[in-house]
Design an enzyme around this catalytic site. Structure first.
Site, short mmCIF file in Angstrom:
data_model
loop_
_atom_site.label_atom_id
_atom_site.label_comp_id
_atom_site.label_asym_id
_atom_site.label_seq_id
_atom_site.Cartn_x
_atom_site.Cartn_y
_atom_site.Cartn_z
N GLY A 14 8.73 8.76 -3.73
CA GLY A 14 7.41 9.23 -4.15
C GLY A 14 7.20 9.36 -5.64
O GLY A 14 6.36 10.14 -6.08
N SER A 15 7.93 8.55 -6.44
CA SER A 15 7.72 8.70 -7.90
C SER A 15 6.36 8.17 -8.32
O SER A 15 5.76 8.69 -9.26
CB SER A 15 8.85 8.02 -8.69
OG SER A 15 8.73 6.62 -8.66
N ASN A 16 5.84 7.15 -7.63
CA ASN A 16 4.48 6.69 -7.95
C ASN A 16 3.44 7.71 -7.53
O ASN A 16 2.44 7.91 -8.22
CB ASN A 16 4.21 5.33 -7.30
CG ASN A 16 4.76 4.19 -8.14
OD1 ASN A 16 4.20 3.85 -9.18
ND2 ASN A 16 5.88 3.63 -7.71
N LEU A 92 6.17 1.22 3.36
CA LEU A 92 6.86 0.01 3.81
C LEU A 92 6.32 -0.56 5.12
O LEU A 92 6.91 -1.48 5.69
CB LEU A 92 8.36 0.27 3.92
CG LEU A 92 9.04 0.60 2.58
CD1 LEU A 92 10.50 0.91 2.79
CD2 LEU A 92 8.86 -0.53 1.58
N LYS A 93 5.21 -0.03 5.59
CA LYS A 93 4.62 -0.57 6.82
C LYS A 93 3.35 -1.33 6.48
O LYS A 93 2.62 -0.96 5.57
CB LYS A 93 4.26 0.59 7.77
CG LYS A 93 5.45 1.19 8.44
CD LYS A 93 5.88 0.33 9.59
CE LYS A 93 7.29 0.71 10.00
NZ LYS A 93 7.92 -0.28 10.85
N ASN A 109 -2.25 -1.43 -3.48
CA ASN A 109 -0.80 -1.36 -3.33
C ASN A 109 -0.18 -1.67 -4.68
O ASN A 109 -0.78 -2.35 -5.51
CB ASN A 109 -0.31 -2.38 -2.30
CG ASN A 109 1.19 -2.32 -2.10
OD1 ASN A 109 1.78 -1.23 -2.02
ND2 ASN A 109 1.84 -3.48 -2.06
N HIS A 111 3.28 -3.31 -6.46
CA HIS A 111 4.47 -4.12 -6.16
C HIS A 111 5.26 -4.32 -7.46
O HIS A 111 4.68 -4.65 -8.49
CB HIS A 111 4.03 -5.47 -5.58
CG HIS A 111 5.20 -6.29 -5.11
ND1 HIS A 111 5.85 -6.04 -3.92
CD2 HIS A 111 5.86 -7.31 -5.70
CE1 HIS A 111 6.85 -6.90 -3.80
NE2 HIS A 111 6.88 -7.67 -4.86
N ASP A 152 1.24 -8.25 0.87
CA ASP A 152 1.44 -8.55 -0.57
C ASP A 152 0.58 -9.70 -1.08
O ASP A 152 0.96 -10.35 -2.07
CB ASP A 152 2.92 -8.92 -0.84
CG ASP A 152 3.81 -7.69 -0.95
OD1 ASP A 152 3.28 -6.57 -1.08
OD2 ASP A 152 5.04 -7.86 -0.91
N GLU A 181 5.17 0.81 -13.74
CA GLU A 181 4.44 1.14 -12.51
C GLU A 181 3.70 2.46 -12.66
O GLU A 181 2.54 2.60 -12.29
CB GLU A 181 5.41 1.26 -11.33
CG GLU A 181 6.04 -0.04 -10.88
CD GLU A 181 6.86 0.16 -9.62
OE1 GLU A 181 6.36 0.77 -8.66
OE2 GLU A 181 8.03 -0.30 -9.59
C1 GRF Z 1 8.02 1.11 -6.15
O1 GRF Z 1 8.87 0.26 -6.84
C2 GRF Z 1 6.79 0.37 -5.70
O2 GRF Z 1 6.41 -0.64 -6.56
C3 GRF Z 1 7.22 -0.22 -4.39
O3 GRF Z 1 8.05 0.77 -3.81
C4 GRF Z 1 8.62 1.57 -4.83
C5 GRF Z 1 8.27 2.99 -4.51
O4 GRF Z 1 8.90 3.91 -5.34
N1 GRF Z 1 6.09 -0.63 -3.59
P1 GRF Z 1 8.46 5.41 -5.31
O5 GRF Z 1 8.65 5.94 -3.90
O6 GRF Z 1 7.03 5.50 -5.73
O7 GRF Z 1 9.35 6.14 -6.28
#
Ligand code: GRF
Length: 211
Positions: A14-16, A92-93, A109, A111, A152, A181
């Site tokens: 969940g860093s994003n 991831l789904k 999304n 990527h 994607d 990101e």
């Molecule tokens: C990130 O690299 C994102 O681009 C990809 O999955 C990863 C998720 O990382 N889709 P986080 O859980 O947000 O840290």
């Protein structure tokens, strides 16, 4: 009231998701996270949401008798929390066509590569960066794209390059990409918050800010 009432979908650490919350806190993103949804009960993202008092749900297709029942439950949660935009952040789904149609052009999304290179099935996490290194690429990057029915493959909103250095490992490269990101996801969401995104087929145009 915030322009974007977001649902964030995340499967992992969940860093994003955290970067989105930070951008909101710092006034860089006119949004509010209404709900966090994860298909993994042990996702770090669920913990982050709970700590901040954001409604968080562990919801996976296996909990439902049919894929349709799963979609209905998902749509019901989104409606109940008045969600008007979805950000997939390491989810991831694949979303079903029903969900994609319900939020057409309102699902993004992120990527960790420059799509269409190094995307598609199996291309997630360290697999992406390993493939970039194996190919010998000199640049990689980040793509924030609109989600369509195909994995994607939706139109890019922002793509940003990241250099690959001679002595990079998967870990050092992943860290450099992740930093970018965390910047670009909030930027892309803010374009939508400001109503500056025009989608023409596969071309996404970011309109200038009104003077
Ligand atoms: C990130 O690299 C994102 O681009 C990809 O999955 C990863 C998720 O990382 N889709 P986080 O859980 O947000 O840290």
């Amino acid at each position: 009231m915030a322009a974007l009432k977001l649902a964030v979908f995340a499967s992992g650490r969940g860093s994003n998701f955290e970067a989105i919350l930070r951008a909101i806190d710092e006034g860089r993103l006119d949004a509010e996270v209404r709900v966090l949804i994860s298909n993994k009960s042990d996702a770090g993202a669920l913990e982050i949401a709970r700590r901040r008092g954001i409604p968080a749900f562990h919801l996976s297709a296996q909990q439902f008798p049919t894929p349709e029942a799963f979609d209905q439950s998902l749509l019901e949660i989104l409606a109940r929390h008045e969600v008007n935009f979805i950000a997939l952040a390491g989810y991831l789904k694949k979303l079903s066509p029903t969900i994609v149609q319900a939020y057409r052009n309102r699902i993004l999304n992120i990527h960790p590569a420059l799509l269409p290179a190094f995307g598609g099935k199996g291309m997630y996490g360290h697999h992406v960066h390993q493939a970039v290194l194996d190919y010998g690429c000199k640049v990689t990057g980040v793509t924030v794209h609109i989600v369509t029915e195909e994995y994607d493959a939706g139109p890019p909103v922002i793509q940003r390059c990241v250099p690959v250095l001679d002595d990079d490992t998967v870990e050092t490269l992943a860290a450099r990409v992740l930093e970018v990101e965390h910047q670009v996801y909030a930027e892309a969401l803010q374009y939508f918050a400001e109503g500056r995104v025009q989608v023409e087929g596969r071309r996404v145009r970011i309109l200038p800010r009104p003077a």
